[in-house]
Design an enzyme around this catalytic site. Sequence first.
Site, short mmCIF file in Angstrom:
data_model
loop_
_atom_site.label_atom_id
_atom_site.label_comp_id
_atom_site.label_asym_id
_atom_site.label_seq_id
_atom_site.Cartn_x
_atom_site.Cartn_y
_atom_site.Cartn_z
N ARG A 1 58.63 9.59 27.16
CA ARG A 1 57.73 9.11 26.09
C ARG A 1 57.21 7.71 26.39
NH1 ARG A 1 60.83 13.10 24.55
NH2 ARG A 1 60.42 14.37 22.71
N ASP B 1 71.41 20.09 24.43
CA ASP B 1 71.62 19.94 25.88
C ASP B 1 73.10 19.78 26.24
OD1 ASP B 1 68.91 20.16 26.32
OD2 ASP B 1 68.56 18.00 26.28
C1 S3P Z 1 63.58 17.33 24.86
C2 S3P Z 1 63.77 18.26 23.87
C3 S3P Z 1 64.72 19.38 23.97
C4 S3P Z 1 65.72 19.17 25.11
C5 S3P Z 1 65.07 18.67 26.36
C6 S3P Z 1 64.34 17.35 26.10
C7 S3P Z 1 62.58 16.27 24.64
O1 S3P Z 1 63.99 20.55 24.25
O2 S3P Z 1 66.41 20.35 25.38
O3 S3P Z 1 66.04 18.45 27.37
O4 S3P Z 1 62.58 15.27 25.38
O5 S3P Z 1 61.77 16.41 23.72
P1 S3P Z 1 63.33 21.44 23.06
O6 S3P Z 1 62.26 20.65 22.43
O7 S3P Z 1 62.78 22.65 23.75
O8 S3P Z 1 64.45 21.77 22.12
#
Ligand code: S3P
Length: 441
Positions: free
Chosen positions: A34, A328
């Site tokens: 981000r 995760d």
């Molecule tokens: C993330 C959101 C999660 C996570 C990924 C990172 C992010 O995924 O599993 O490792 O940085 O927004 P999802 O949005 O598919 O749940």
Amino acid sequence: MAQPSSSSAPLPLPAGGSLRGRVQVPGDKSISHRALLFGAIACGETRIEGLLPAEDPLSTAACLRAMGVEVSPIAAGAVVRVQGVGLDGLQEPGDVLDCGNSGTTMRLMLGLLAGRAGRHFVLSGDASLRGRPMRRVGAPLARMGAVVHGRKDGNFAPLAVLGQALRGTTVRTPVASAQVKSALLLAALTAEGPTTVIEPSQSRDHSERMLRAFGASLVVDGPGNTCVTVQPGAPLQGQSVVVPGDISSAAFWLVAGAITPGADLTVENVGLNPSRTGILEVLEQMGARLTVLNRRDVAGEPVGDLRVQHGPLQAFSIGGELIPRLVDEIPVLAVAACCAEGTSRIHDAAELRVKETDRLAVMARQLGAMGARIEEYEDGMAVEGAGALRGAELDSETDHRVAMSLAVAARIARGDSLLHRHQAAAVSYPGFWDDLQRLSA
Ligand code: S3P
């Protein structure tokens, strides 16, 4: 612990020995992506301290550079500077944007690029990423007027984005996903009229926090902060971002410390954003000897040090709204479950089947090879605890979190293990094998 090698030879993982000392995990992966993305579309310079120097954020940086954004070199300890090009300054790239293994890169990029009217973008990635569902982003974006084409009815990369002028809308997402939510918030920044995203339960809120810090006009409300509204038009201003250590990387040490006889580990400078700390609640439920020290706030995110010591553990049961807050960490929690008294149960975690690998199937298969008794459900698993694991020939199946979870399991097994494709760890934690060796010493 044998020296890791960069070759494709499997890595020997000797059993036994304890883990002691202090460790600093690398920067949070979600916040790193981000900071790069928002820095790119802000005005002026964004300065990022603690950015994760791993393959996934490198993919985001490479895509941004391909669209004319200046991003200084990314390396361990380096302060990274991004020269923002403004909300609509991204240039049409002359080639495919390679998102590597990174779902966050591809999904957030879709939101960012959908509104770049008149420009054409193609996004692709490695074999794992090309098999992950993208319609969950493309479909709500289409309601804003986006045009995204892909294989299998738009669901799979390579994806083509034909930039359009977008209109704001209200979207109810069927699953809590920070990637989907963030893609929509990015698209909303330049849409005509406000956009509201309503999630079934709250996913990680790093985008909301950081977009607001960059100057976006954004309101969060609704039960459990599940409703986010963006008013377009506010220009973003480059910021100074400090990235805390990634709790998803700390999780390997937290579980390793809790299950390894004699262990005493302190993980420093870990991000403790409440939308990410589900793992701490589960370890508490298990009776783990875990202490949060030195709680503080760093650049809008809560941070602390975590000390964990070995001790007896009880089985856990998790599901519902807790899952997005530890999504995760489930692979390494499956390892913890193998060492607990009783049967642990994980439900409502079908999302794990569409991560870098099908993590429910892969963990059941790999821990099963070590003698774990696991029953797989469509949306989770039951893990019988307290049966000793045995050393085995293991495979990350290319998934970074699987590689590190199996390394934690291998230490407490009876007999040594071998791990194929251990290099996958570099996606989120390139120094993991060095840290493991140092903490074992
Ligand atoms: C993330 C959101 C999660 C996570 C990924 C990172 C992010 O995924 O599993 O490792 O940085 O927004 P999802 O949005 O598919 O749940």
